[in-house]
Design a protein around this motif. Structure first.
Motif, PDB file in Angstrom:
ATOM      1  N   LYS A 159       7.753   2.315  -0.143  1.00 47.22           N
ATOM      2  CA  LYS A 159       7.015   1.709  -1.248  1.00 47.22           C
ATOM      3  C   LYS A 159       5.574   1.395  -0.847  1.00 47.22           C
ATOM      4  CE  LYS A 159      11.124  -0.270  -3.414  1.00 47.22           C
ATOM      5  NZ  LYS A 159      11.800  -1.511  -3.882  1.00 47.22           N
ATOM      6  N   THR A 160       5.345   1.146   0.432  1.00 55.16           N
ATOM      7  CA  THR A 160       3.999   0.871   0.927  1.00 55.16           C
ATOM      8  C   THR A 160       3.758   1.678   2.200  1.00 55.16           C
ATOM      9  OG1 THR A 160       4.628  -0.964   2.386  1.00 55.16           O
ATOM     10  CG2 THR A 160       4.191  -1.494   0.059  1.00 55.16           C
ATOM     11  N   LEU A 161       2.514   1.806   2.597  1.00 55.79           N
ATOM     12  CA  LEU A 161       2.201   2.508   3.837  1.00 55.79           C
ATOM     13  C   LEU A 161       2.906   1.872   5.024  1.00 55.79           C
ATOM     14  CD1 LEU A 161      -1.643   3.177   3.459  1.00 55.79           C
ATOM     15  CD2 LEU A 161       0.174   4.897   3.477  1.00 55.79           C
ATOM     16  N   GLU A 162       2.979   0.547   5.026  1.00 53.63           N
ATOM     17  CA  GLU A 162       3.578  -0.171   6.151  1.00 53.63           C
ATOM     18  C   GLU A 162       5.070   0.075   6.267  1.00 53.63           C
ATOM     19  OE1 GLU A 162       1.348  -1.364   4.064  1.00 53.63           O
ATOM     20  OE2 GLU A 162      -0.340  -1.552   5.462  1.00 53.63           O
ATOM     21  N   ASP A 163       5.691   0.606   5.226  1.00 58.08           N
ATOM     22  CA  ASP A 163       7.120   0.928   5.273  1.00 58.08           C
ATOM     23  C   ASP A 163       7.387   2.276   5.925  1.00 58.08           C
ATOM     24  OD1 ASP A 163       7.821  -1.419   3.935  1.00 58.08           O
ATOM     25  OD2 ASP A 163       7.610  -0.487   1.958  1.00 58.08           O
ATOM     26  N   TYR A 167       3.338   6.103   9.823  1.00 58.67           N
ATOM     27  CA  TYR A 167       2.077   5.373   9.650  1.00 58.67           C
ATOM     28  C   TYR A 167       1.927   4.314  10.733  1.00 58.67           C
ATOM     29  CZ  TYR A 167      -1.483   2.380   7.518  1.00 58.67           C
ATOM     30  OH  TYR A 167      -2.614   1.620   7.294  1.00 58.67           O
ATOM     31  N   ARG A 175      -4.991   5.365  10.746  1.00 54.38           N
ATOM     32  CA  ARG A 175      -4.485   4.514   9.660  1.00 54.38           C
ATOM     33  C   ARG A 175      -5.640   4.050   8.774  1.00 54.38           C
ATOM     34  NH1 ARG A 175      -1.549   2.004  13.913  1.00 54.38           N
ATOM     35  NH2 ARG A 175      -2.789   0.090  13.653  1.00 54.38           N
ATOM     36  N   ARG A 179      -6.243   4.863   4.705  1.00 47.64           N
ATOM     37  CA  ARG A 179      -6.520   3.837   3.686  1.00 47.64           C
ATOM     38  C   ARG A 179      -7.822   4.136   2.964  1.00 47.64           C
ATOM     39  NH1 ARG A 179      -5.052   0.468   8.017  1.00 47.64           N
ATOM     40  NH2 ARG A 179      -7.232  -0.239   8.242  1.00 47.64           N
ATOM     41  N   LYS A 182      -7.466   6.841   0.288  1.00 48.31           N
ATOM     42  CA  LYS A 182      -6.823   6.342  -0.938  1.00 48.31           C
ATOM     43  C   LYS A 182      -7.787   5.463  -1.726  1.00 48.31           C
ATOM     44  CE  LYS A 182      -2.155   6.703   0.889  1.00 48.31           C
ATOM     45  NZ  LYS A 182      -1.866   7.856   0.019  1.00 48.31           N
TER      46      LYS A 182
END
Length: 325
Positions: A159-163, A167, A175, A179, A182
């Motif tokens: 759901k997010t980049l951190e997931d 990444y 990283r 970002r 995007k």
């Protein structure tokens, strides 16, 4: 007398079925890929008595007296078959060793000079190292090469980049650029446009002062067309927010993974972050397509190596095997 034997393969359907049946096969051994090359090649099955146990692809010199490395064939060498029922790990390793030993001993009887580029899965090179060991007779020379395997299996579900595990493994600077891409509205689209890609690729090579012949461009065109006709390629373009194409990437896809074949960027849009976006966004799209792993196909030059490794993939060795007369 060896219990193994070589048999040349004429039927491409039989060859492709075998390559598709084993985790040791790669896109570079598919007939759709090979048929686009101008190089001469031979495909052989390796039988143990009457049982098909492996195969080998050999790129040959024009007169057929030598086997050669080829810029377009990243891996050839032995493709081991699926283990037989009941084989344990020790038995599998032993069989692979025996097959490699058979090939190491047999190829010098067929060719004057031998050059192979083994797949990363073919990591036991002892049979080549031990050929004519302790004698003054010709021996194999082994050099190590490196590629990077990228696990993209959780990108589509994140759901997010951190997931995304990849990444979190990427370098801090990579990283950051992901970002930025995007934030600045870079959009990556899948589209097969051979003319635009080849123009961008030729421009990239010229900018890097790398000479590329019309013959090489023609071979790339044939490879991409052949793979596209067989549904074995994905081509992606990254656009800036104003609609300009900044970068492109081509990935070949086999039954196991995707391979980063060719890439190109517009030097005038170097600061648009499309060079990072075209890979990162492609990973997500490939994962949605069902691909879980990407071979970035070589990290053997300093600049390209650091760039590819900054995405967080694992470094994986493979071997070049060479024997002179």
């Amino acid at each position: 007398m060896s219990q193994y034997r070589l048999e040349k393969v004429i039927n491409t359907d039989e060859w492709d079925r075998f390559i598709n049946s084993t985790k040791h096969g790669t896109i570079f051994q598919y007939s759709a890929y090979l048929e686009a090359l101008s190089a001469r090649y031979s495909c052989f099955f390796i039988y143990k008595n009457k049982e098909l146990r492996a195969a080998i692809l050999l790129i040959e010199s024009n007169d057929g007296t030598n086997t050669m490395l080829d810029d377009f064939i990243i891996y050839n060498g032995i493709i081991f078959g699926t283990p037989t029922i009941g084989q344990n790990s020790s038995q599998i390793l032993s069989e692979h060793f025996n097959i490699s030993e058979f090939i190491a001993n047999t190829l010098p009887t067929l060719y004057k000079k031998i050059e192979l580029s083994l797949t990363p899965q073919n990591c036991d090179i002892r049979p080549y190292l031990w050929f004519n060991y302790g004698t003054n007779l010709p021996q194999y020379k082994v050099s190590v090469r490196y590629t990077s395997f990228v696990d993209i299996s959780d990108i589509a579900s994140a759901k997010t980049l951190e997931d995304i595990s990849l990444y979190n493994k990427a370098s801090k600077s990579r990283r950051q650029v992901i970002r930025y891409s995007k934030r600045e509205g870079v959009i990556t689209k899948e589209e097969f446009n051979l003319e635009i890609f080849l123009n961008l690729y030729s421009s990239t090579m010229s900018r890097q002062e790398l000479k590329i012949s019309k013959e090489k461009i023609g071979t790339i065109k044939k490879i991409l067309n052949n793979l596209n006709n067989h549904g074995l390629i994905k081509m992606y373009f990254s656009y800036t927010k104003n609609g300009s194409i900044g970068s492109a990437a081509c990935f070949a896809i086999d039954h196991i993974r995707a391979y980063y074949l060719f890439g190109a960027s517009d030097s005038n849009l170097r600061d648009s972050h499309t060079g990072t976006a075209v890979l990162w966004d492609s990973f997500a799209k490939l994962n949605h397509y069902g691909v879980n792993e990407v071979d970035l196909e070589g990290v053997n030059s300093p600049d390209r190596g650091w760039f590819k490794l900054s995405f967080g993939g694992d470094i994986v060795p493979y071997y070049h095997i060479i024997k002179s007369e």
